[in-house]
Design a protein around this motif. Structure first.
Motif, PDB file in Angstrom:
ATOM      1  N   GLY A  65      -7.684   5.542   5.792  1.00  0.00           N
ATOM      2  CA  GLY A  65      -8.191   4.188   6.014  1.00  0.00           C
ATOM      3  C   GLY A  65      -9.422   3.847   5.705  1.00  0.00           C
ATOM      4  N   ARG A  66     -10.244   4.788   5.215  1.00  0.00           N
ATOM      5  CA  ARG A  66     -11.456   4.663   4.898  1.00  0.00           C
ATOM      6  C   ARG A  66     -11.839   3.747   3.587  1.00  0.00           C
ATOM      7  NH1 ARG A  66     -13.127  10.829   4.329  1.00  0.00           N
ATOM      8  NH2 ARG A  66     -11.378  10.617   3.100  1.00  0.00           N
ATOM      9  N   PRO A  67     -13.048   3.073   3.432  1.00  0.00           N
ATOM     10  CA  PRO A  67     -13.292   2.129   2.424  1.00  0.00           C
ATOM     11  C   PRO A  67     -13.375   3.193   1.411  1.00  0.00           C
ATOM     12  CG  PRO A  67     -14.668   1.461   4.348  1.00  0.00           C
ATOM     13  CD  PRO A  67     -13.871   2.765   4.730  1.00  0.00           C
ATOM     14  N   VAL A  68     -12.864   2.967   0.035  1.00  0.00           N
ATOM     15  CA  VAL A  68     -13.190   3.622  -1.314  1.00  0.00           C
ATOM     16  C   VAL A  68     -13.896   2.819  -2.327  1.00  0.00           C
ATOM     17  CG1 VAL A  68     -11.878   4.670  -3.201  1.00  0.00           C
ATOM     18  CG2 VAL A  68     -11.284   4.983  -0.813  1.00  0.00           C
ATOM     19  N   LYS A 114     -11.291   0.726  -5.954  1.00  0.00           N
ATOM     20  CA  LYS A 114     -11.753   0.159  -4.850  1.00  0.00           C
ATOM     21  C   LYS A 114     -10.541  -0.237  -3.885  1.00  0.00           C
ATOM     22  CE  LYS A 114     -15.588  -2.644  -6.759  1.00  0.00           C
ATOM     23  NZ  LYS A 114     -16.134  -3.817  -7.033  1.00  0.00           N
ATOM     24  N   GLY A 115     -10.606   0.024  -2.682  1.00  0.00           N
ATOM     25  CA  GLY A 115      -9.700  -0.249  -1.416  1.00  0.00           C
ATOM     26  C   GLY A 115      -9.662   0.807  -0.377  1.00  0.00           C
ATOM     27  N   THR A 116      -8.535   1.416  -0.066  1.00  0.00           N
ATOM     28  CA  THR A 116      -8.923   2.270   1.152  1.00  0.00           C
ATOM     29  C   THR A 116      -8.108   3.555   1.114  1.00  0.00           C
ATOM     30  OG1 THR A 116      -7.137   1.263   2.339  1.00  0.00           O
ATOM     31  CG2 THR A 116      -8.996   0.610   3.052  1.00  0.00           C
ATOM     32  N   ASP A 117      -8.538   4.637   1.487  1.00  0.00           N
ATOM     33  CA  ASP A 117      -7.564   6.000   1.238  1.00  0.00           C
ATOM     34  C   ASP A 117      -6.730   6.058   2.176  1.00  0.00           C
ATOM     35  OD1 ASP A 117      -9.249   6.857   3.436  1.00  0.00           O
ATOM     36  OD2 ASP A 117     -10.480   8.072   2.449  1.00  0.00           O
ATOM     37  N   THR A 151      -3.108  -0.070  -1.664  1.00  0.00           N
ATOM     38  CA  THR A 151      -4.179   0.848  -1.200  1.00  0.00           C
ATOM     39  C   THR A 151      -5.354   0.481  -1.766  1.00  0.00           C
ATOM     40  OG1 THR A 151      -3.309   2.497  -2.149  1.00  0.00           O
ATOM     41  CG2 THR A 151      -2.620   2.339   0.215  1.00  0.00           C
ATOM     42  N   THR A 152      -5.319   0.740  -3.324  1.00  0.00           N
ATOM     43  CA  THR A 152      -6.480   0.857  -4.115  1.00  0.00           C
ATOM     44  C   THR A 152      -6.246   0.005  -5.343  1.00  0.00           C
ATOM     45  OG1 THR A 152      -5.899   2.720  -5.003  1.00  0.00           O
ATOM     46  CG2 THR A 152      -7.412   3.006  -3.332  1.00  0.00           C
TER      47      THR A 152
END
Length: 155
Positions: free
Chosen positions: A143-146, A137-140, A118-119
């Motif tokens: 599913g949102r970009p982080v 960095k990744g997704t929460d 995920t991150t």
């Protein structure tokens, strides 16, 4: 911000050259989040986060405490910097973390949920040992970009 992006995995963050935790490891100790110097995208930011890194056998034990926007925050894990999955307890957004050393002052933790990364949290201790910067960095969980940059100060 999902709990995966708050500190630990960061959090995580970490050890002297080699794969064993040693008292000279620049990551070991207690770190407090400096909200004014940190950025949380997409947010919201936590109200407070304290990270505690302790030597544990050939690896480390990490405890994350604080106050998330939704309430108290308490989770952690124990693991080695060997790239293998270690169980995470107390974080609904993360099942396991895989830790590895990138350099003398830099470690990386890949957070996973249900077998899927995920991150990735990159932890860098400053040369003077007073600041820990964790870039997630990744997704929460939604599913949102982080892209979070968390700045911690040694306590």
């Amino acid at each position: 911000a999902s709990l995966a992006m708050l500190g630990g995995g960061a959090i995580v963050m970490m050890l002297a050259a080699g794969s064993s935790a040693q008292s000279s490891d620049p990551l070991l100790g207690t770190w407090k989040l400096n909200l004014g110097k940190s950025k949380f995208d997409p947010g919201p930011a936590p109200k407070a986060v304290t990270l505690k890194y302790e030597a544990a056998g050939q690896g480390m034990k990490v405890t994350v405490d604080g106050e998330a926007p939704t309430g108290p925050l308490h989770w952690g894990y124990s693991g080695q910097l060997d790239g293998k999955d270690s169980a995470v307890t107390g974080n609904p957004d993360v099942d396991v973390i895989a830790l590895k050393r990138i350099g003398p002052l830099t470690t990386e933790g890949t957070m996973k949920k249900g077998g899927k990364a995920t991150t990735v949290n990159t932890r860098v201790v400053s040369a003077d040992g007073k600041t820990l910067t964790i870039t997630a960095k990744g997704t929460d969980a939604q599913g949102r970009p982080v892209h979070n940059v968390q700045v911690f100060e040694r306590q």
